[in-house]
Each structure stands twice: as structure tokens, then as C-alpha cells.
Design a protein around this motif. Structure first.
Motif, PDB file in Angstrom:
ATOM      1  N   THR A   1       0.829  -1.189   0.000  1.00 47.26           N
ATOM      2  CA  THR A   1       0.000   0.000   0.000  1.00 47.26           C
ATOM      3  C   THR A   1       0.870   1.248   0.000  1.00 47.26           C
ATOM      4  N   LEU A   2       0.422   2.235  -0.787  1.00 46.06           N
ATOM      5  CA  LEU A   2       1.167   3.489  -0.888  1.00 46.06           C
ATOM      6  C   LEU A   2       0.978   4.386   0.335  1.00 46.06           C
ATOM      7  N   ASP A   3       0.007   4.051   1.193  1.00 46.81           N
ATOM      8  CA  ASP A   3      -0.369   4.946   2.293  1.00 46.81           C
ATOM      9  C   ASP A   3       0.803   5.369   3.161  1.00 46.81           C
ATOM     10  N   TYR A   4       1.804   4.499   3.308  1.00 44.08           N
ATOM     11  CA  TYR A   4       2.834   4.734   4.318  1.00 44.08           C
ATOM     12  C   TYR A   4       4.158   5.222   3.756  1.00 44.08           C
ATOM     13  N   TYR A   5       4.192   5.489   2.453  1.00 40.64           N
ATOM     14  CA  TYR A   5       5.462   5.845   1.825  1.00 40.64           C
ATOM     15  C   TYR A   5       5.343   7.149   1.057  1.00 40.64           C
ATOM     16  N   ALA A   6       6.341   7.992   1.186  1.00 42.18           N
ATOM     17  CA  ALA A   6       6.397   9.170   0.330  1.00 42.18           C
ATOM     18  C   ALA A   6       6.534   8.712  -1.118  1.00 42.18           C
ATOM     19  N   ILE A   7       5.909   9.457  -2.001  1.00 38.63           N
ATOM     20  CA  ILE A   7       5.904   9.099  -3.427  1.00 38.63           C
ATOM     21  C   ILE A   7       6.536  10.236  -4.204  1.00 38.63           C
ATOM     22  N   ALA A   8       7.428   9.883  -5.112  1.00 41.01           N
ATOM     23  CA  ALA A   8       8.120  10.888  -5.907  1.00 41.01           C
ATOM     24  C   ALA A   8       8.002  10.590  -7.390  1.00 41.01           C
ATOM     25  N   TRP A   9       8.157  11.617  -8.180  1.00 46.34           N
ATOM     26  CA  TRP A   9       8.246  11.488  -9.636  1.00 46.34           C
ATOM     27  C   TRP A   9       9.602  12.014 -10.075  1.00 46.34           C
TER      28      TRP A   9
ATOM     29  N   ILE B   1       5.530  13.874  -2.642  1.00 40.82           N
ATOM     30  CA  ILE B   1       4.485  14.131  -1.664  1.00 40.82           C
ATOM     31  C   ILE B   1       4.806  13.342  -0.405  1.00 40.82           C
ATOM     32  N   SER B   2       4.825  14.044   0.710  1.00 40.70           N
ATOM     33  CA  SER B   2       5.072  13.409   1.995  1.00 40.70           C
ATOM     34  C   SER B   2       3.789  12.761   2.497  1.00 40.70           C
ATOM     35  N   ARG B   3       3.906  11.558   3.016  1.00 38.57           N
ATOM     36  CA  ARG B   3       2.749  10.887   3.599  1.00 38.57           C
ATOM     37  C   ARG B   3       2.671  11.173   5.101  1.00 38.57           C
ATOM     38  N   TYR B   4       3.676  11.840   5.610  1.00 38.07           N
ATOM     39  CA  TYR B   4       3.683  12.212   7.020  1.00 38.07           C
ATOM     40  C   TYR B   4       2.702  13.350   7.274  1.00 38.07           C
ATOM     41  N   ASP B   5       2.767  14.388   6.392  1.00 39.99           N
ATOM     42  CA  ASP B   5       1.888  15.533   6.608  1.00 39.99           C
ATOM     43  C   ASP B   5       1.261  16.055   5.323  1.00 39.99           C
TER      44      ASP B   5
ATOM     45  N   LYS C   1       9.561   6.094  -1.522  1.00 33.94           N
ATOM     46  CA  LYS C   1      10.677   6.279  -0.613  1.00 33.94           C
ATOM     47  C   LYS C   1      10.624   5.233   0.501  1.00 33.94           C
ATOM     48  N   GLU C   2      11.689   5.151   1.256  1.00 31.48           N
ATOM     49  CA  GLU C   2      11.809   4.123   2.287  1.00 31.48           C
ATOM     50  C   GLU C   2      10.866   4.366   3.458  1.00 31.48           C
ATOM     51  N   ASP C   3      10.382   5.589   3.618  1.00 31.35           N
ATOM     52  CA  ASP C   3       9.410   5.870   4.667  1.00 31.35           C
ATOM     53  C   ASP C   3       8.483   6.994   4.212  1.00 31.35           C
ATOM     54  N   ASP C   4       7.828   7.668   5.156  1.00 33.01           N
ATOM     55  CA  ASP C   4       6.760   8.579   4.776  1.00 33.01           C
ATOM     56  C   ASP C   4       7.202  10.018   4.506  1.00 33.01           C
ATOM     57  N   VAL C   5       8.499  10.266   4.514  1.00 31.84           N
ATOM     58  CA  VAL C   5       8.982  11.611   4.231  1.00 31.84           C
ATOM     59  C   VAL C   5       9.835  11.619   2.965  1.00 31.84           C
TER      60      VAL C   5
END
Length: 121
Positions: free
Chosen positions: A28-36, A51-55, A99-103
Motif C-alpha cells: 500500500t502506498l499509504d505509508y510511503y512518500a511518493i516521488a516522480w 508528496i510526503s505521507r507524514y503531513d 521512498k523508504e518511509d513517509d517523508v
């Protein structure tokens, strides 16, 4: 199997718009920052947006700021890159990545296969 699949690329005239999609499977993408990113195969990829998934903070390269918008749809497990006012210099292969985490400061851990965007009259 963890996989990212981009779609939505194509040929568009200068000033036109495209929306790229990045669909995830196997996680699931919910927990990871996504980049292009964008770049020709075999060359160094240029970061475009994240896009940061943290905030939910979004970040853009200066070259696309005000023209591109990154977003996500958790229900569809998909991320998007809306590209408006396209220029010939936007022509490239576009890749999504998680990304490896949500930021957004984390390292990239997964890449999609890329989708070609060509801006030409």
C-alpha cells in the motif's frame, strides 16, 4: 510482488496537459512518500516532485512549479502527476518511485518502469 506501474504518457502539443498515473501492487502506498522523476534511459534521473505521507506536504522542482501537481488516491492505491502548460523541454521518460518511509528525504526503494512524455507540435 511489489510493483509500480506508470501510465498516461503520450504525445501532446505545447501548452497541453497530461495526467500520469502510478499504480501500486503488492503493497500500500499509504505509508510511503511518493516521488516522480524524469530522465532518458541510462542517464541520471531528474527529481520532479514528491508528496510526503507524514503531513501531505508537496514539493516541486523549480522547472515544474506552478504547472505540475502531485496527488494520491488511497482507495485506488494510485498516485498521480497532473502536468499542465507542457513545454517541449518537459519531453522525457517519467518514473514514479516510493521512498523508504513517509517523508521525502528518504531513499528511493521502488521504481516504476517509466512512461514516455513527448511535447511537440
Amino acid at each position: 510482488q511489489v510493483q509500480l506501474v506508470e501510465s498516461g504518457g503520450g504525445l501532446v502539443q505545447p501548452g497541453g496537459s497530461l495526467r500520469l498515473s502510478c499504480s501500486a501492487s503488492g503493497f500500500t502506498l499509504d505509508y510511503y512518500a511518493i516521488a516522480w522523476f524524469r530522465g532518458a534511459p541510462g542517464t541520471e534521473r531528474e527529481w520532479v516532485s514528491c508528496i510526503s505521507r507524514y503531513d501531505g506536504t508537496t514539493y516541486y522542482a523549480d522547472s515544474v512549479k506552478g504547472r505540475f501537481t502531485i496527488s494520491t488516491d488511497n482507495a485506488k492505491n494510485t498516485a498521480y502527476l497532473q502536468m499542465n502548460s507542457l513545454k517541449p523541454e518537459d519531453t522525457n521518460v517519467y518514473y514514479c518511485a516510493t521512498k523508504e518511509d513517509d517523508v521525502c528525504s528518504g531513499a528511493v526503494t521502488n521504481w516504476g518502469q517509466g512512461t514516455q512524455v513527448t511535447v511537440s507540435s
